[in-house]
Enzyme design. Structure first.
Site, PDB file in Angstrom:
ATOM      1  N   GLY A   1     -30.924  18.943  28.218  1.00 55.87           N
ATOM      2  CA  GLY A   1     -30.777  20.254  27.607  1.00 55.87           C
ATOM      3  C   GLY A   1     -32.138  20.936  27.538  1.00 55.87           C
ATOM      4  N   ASP A   2     -32.219  22.060  26.823  1.00 61.45           N
ATOM      5  CA  ASP A   2     -33.485  22.806  26.815  1.00 61.45           C
ATOM      6  C   ASP A   2     -34.657  21.954  26.316  1.00 61.45           C
ATOM      7  OD1 ASP A   2     -32.249  22.871  24.313  1.00 61.45           O
ATOM      8  OD2 ASP A   2     -33.227  24.734  23.735  1.00 61.45           O
ATOM      9  N   GLY A   3     -34.415  21.165  25.256  1.00 59.74           N
ATOM     10  CA  GLY A   3     -35.475  20.337  24.683  1.00 59.74           C
ATOM     11  C   GLY A   3     -35.902  19.220  25.623  1.00 59.74           C
TER      12      GLY A   3
ATOM     13  N   ILE B   1     -23.391  20.229  25.615  1.00 63.27           N
ATOM     14  CA  ILE B   1     -22.149  20.838  25.145  1.00 63.27           C
ATOM     15  C   ILE B   1     -22.430  22.189  24.486  1.00 63.27           C
ATOM     16  CG2 ILE B   1     -20.980  18.641  24.829  1.00 63.27           C
ATOM     17  CD1 ILE B   1     -21.278  19.152  21.745  1.00 63.27           C
ATOM     18  N   ASP B   2     -23.665  22.388  24.004  1.00 61.42           N
ATOM     19  CA  ASP B   2     -23.988  23.622  23.272  1.00 61.42           C
ATOM     20  C   ASP B   2     -24.050  24.855  24.197  1.00 61.42           C
ATOM     21  OD1 ASP B   2     -24.333  21.762  21.256  1.00 61.42           O
ATOM     22  OD2 ASP B   2     -26.520  21.754  21.408  1.00 61.42           O
TER      23      ASP B   2
ATOM     24  N   GLU C   1     -21.252  24.558  13.489  1.00 57.21           N
ATOM     25  CA  GLU C   1     -21.958  23.719  12.503  1.00 57.21           C
ATOM     26  C   GLU C   1     -23.200  24.375  11.899  1.00 57.21           C
ATOM     27  OE1 GLU C   1     -23.233  20.140  14.503  1.00 57.21           O
ATOM     28  OE2 GLU C   1     -24.307  21.242  16.050  1.00 57.21           O
TER      29      GLU C   1
ATOM     30  N   ARG D   1      -7.751  22.672   4.284  1.00 56.39           N
ATOM     31  CA  ARG D   1      -8.109  21.338   4.757  1.00 56.39           C
ATOM     32  C   ARG D   1      -9.154  21.510   5.860  1.00 56.39           C
ATOM     33  NH1 ARG D   1      -5.718  20.064   0.873  1.00 56.39           N
ATOM     34  NH2 ARG D   1      -4.094  18.478   0.623  1.00 56.39           N
TER      35      ARG D   1
ATOM     36  N   ARG E   1     -18.219  15.311  22.775  1.00 56.55           N
ATOM     37  CA  ARG E   1     -19.169  14.840  23.794  1.00 56.55           C
ATOM     38  C   ARG E   1     -18.601  13.731  24.665  1.00 56.55           C
ATOM     39  NH1 ARG E   1     -24.695  14.745  20.621  1.00 56.55           N
ATOM     40  NH2 ARG E   1     -24.681  12.559  21.255  1.00 56.55           N
TER      41      ARG E   1
HETATM   42  O1  F6P Z   1     -27.091  19.157  21.258  1.00 57.00           O
HETATM   43  C1  F6P Z   1     -25.878  18.514  21.371  1.00 57.00           C
HETATM   44  C2  F6P Z   1     -25.341  18.099  20.025  1.00 57.00           C
HETATM   45  O2  F6P Z   1     -24.090  17.479  20.224  1.00 57.00           O
HETATM   46  C3  F6P Z   1     -25.242  19.212  19.007  1.00 57.00           C
HETATM   47  O3  F6P Z   1     -24.121  20.039  19.215  1.00 57.00           O
HETATM   48  C4  F6P Z   1     -25.212  18.412  17.723  1.00 57.00           C
HETATM   49  O4  F6P Z   1     -25.725  19.159  16.645  1.00 57.00           O
HETATM   50  C5  F6P Z   1     -26.123  17.260  18.030  1.00 57.00           C
HETATM   51  O5  F6P Z   1     -26.198  17.131  19.437  1.00 57.00           O
HETATM   52  C6  F6P Z   1     -25.711  15.951  17.437  1.00 57.00           C
HETATM   53  O6  F6P Z   1     -26.692  14.999  17.714  1.00 57.00           O
HETATM   54  P1  F6P Z   1     -26.550  13.452  17.415  1.00 57.00           P
HETATM   55  O7  F6P Z   1     -25.906  12.824  18.616  1.00 57.00           O
HETATM   56  O8  F6P Z   1     -27.960  12.995  17.242  1.00 57.00           O
HETATM   57  O9  F6P Z   1     -25.723  13.284  16.194  1.00 57.00           O
END
Ligand code: F6P
Length: 361
Positions: free
Chosen positions: A115-117, A140-141, A236, A277, A286
């Site tokens: 991903g970007d990071g 996924i983002d 989230e 709920r 994922r």
């Molecule tokens: O960047 C992908 C992602 O699935 C985000 O949507 C989510 O906030 C994060 O990774 C969750 O990361 P981890 O697998 O460390 O819980």
């Protein structure tokens, strides 16, 4: 002459990674007769002695691998290789060890899927080690800049849409307001797309402010027209009304996003009297089986990335644009994210469908 390439998956996993590793292996073997090595667990495999790498052959992919979520090479979203570690009593920058690992492997080029990071980290490490690099975006983002579709995104949206499909009948049976909290980090792409596809009444994304009062009014309006239930999708990273992000502190001391669904459930219940709920979808977004679209993009990215190496075009990243693959300079993409823009056509679509999407005016 390129003879030997390596591939690794880095950052959070997603659906479609095995399909891209397959595409790289098939293209490199069938067209160029190169050797391909898969590095285990992101760059961590290079810190091992002996190196934790697997020689990849087309035969590895004759079974069901391409159809499976996750990454069979393993990934890692914690081990920043620039952090200091202790080795033989000395404090060292582990990036030197990673680079040493690349040199030991003796590769002519690396394909890194991230991903970007992760792409930013891989950019820095390959620059420092003078390693020929091509990047492939996955997350996924779907927040990689200049890239319309990242590997894994389509599957995540599909999973979230299916979740809404399954929540609707139970919401109707119990006259409830169902809240679905989805991933996406600071971008609302998953929530916006799944919300529209899954028939949500309210979609909340981090990029657009909302008010609990407006959500409550919207639910009342739905009820006054005779429908007994409602569906809400929330990303989230949406903040509480006081502007603070909902987070959870885990036992390992890490603070992660989470809790906005429950917050909304309580607030909506308080002022509408609707029973609420909450479902937090989490990592099923994922690990699911990749959709046909993710497999297609993965295949197209993998083939293109290998061809870039054959043309000796390095420090590039492949992107999906206008129904095809293109390549851009890595520096234009790595480390830059893409959130939902105010003029995103899907915001108009949502409004056109009568969905409350926040205070857009
Ligand atoms: O960047 C992908 C992602 O699935 C985000 O949507 C989510 O906030 C994060 O990774 C969750 O990361 P981890 O697998 O460390 O819980």
């Amino acid at each position: 002459m390129v003879k030997k390439i390596a591939i690794l998956t880095s950052g959070g996993d997603c659906a479609g990674l095995n399909a891209v590793i397959r595409a790289v292996t098939l293209r490199a073997h069938n067209k160029y007769n190169w050797e391909v090595y898969g590095i285990k667990d992101g760059t961590l495999g290079l810190l091992k002695d002996p190196l934790d790498v697997i020689k990849l052959k087309p035969q590895n992919f004759e079974g069901s691998l391409m159809r499976m979520g996750g990454t069979f090479l393993g990934s890692n979203n914690k081990g920043n290789p620039f952090k200091k570690i202790i080795r033989n009593g000395k404090r060292i920058d582990s990036s030197d060890l990673v680079i040493e690992g690349f040199k030991k492997l003796g590769i002519d080029a690396l394909i890194g899927i991230g991903g970007d990071g992760s792409l930013k980290i891989l950019q820095s490490i390959t620059k420092k080690g003078n390693i020929n690099f091509v990047g492939i975006p996955k997350t996924i983002d779907n927040d990689v800049k200049h890239n319309e579709l990242s590997i894994g995104y389509d599957t995540a949206v599909d999973v979230a849409t299916n979740a809404l499909d399954m929540l609707q009948p139970t919401a109707a049976s119990h006259r409830r307001v169902m809240i679905l909290e989805v991933m996406g980090r600071d971008a609302g792409h998953i929530a916006l797309n799944a919300g529209i596809a899954g028939g949500a009444d309210v979609i909340l994304i981090p990029e657009i402010q909302y008010s609990i009062k407006s959500i409550a009014d919207h639910i009342e309006k739905i009820r006054s027209k005779g429908r007994n239930h409602a569906l809400i999708v929330v990303a989230e990273a949406v903040k509480k009304e006081n502007g603070i992000k909902a987070t959870v502190k885990y036992v390992d001391g890490e603070v992660r996003l989470g809790g906005i669904g429950n917050y909304l459930g309580d607030e909506i219940y308080k002022i509408t009297d609707s029973e609420t709920r909450v479902t937090v979808l989490g990592h099923v977004q994922r690990g699911a089986q990749p959709t046909h679209r993710d497999r297609l993009i993965a295949s197209a990215f993998g083939v293109y990335a290998v061809d870039l190496i054959a043309k000796k075009k390095f420090n590039r990243v492949v992107v999906w644009k206008d129904r095809g693959v293109k390549d851009l300079m890595l520096s234009q993409v790595a480390g830059y994210s893409k959130t939902v823009q105010k003029n995103d056509p899907l915001i108009k679509v949502a409004e056109g469908l009568g969905i409350y999407i926040g205070e857009t005016n």
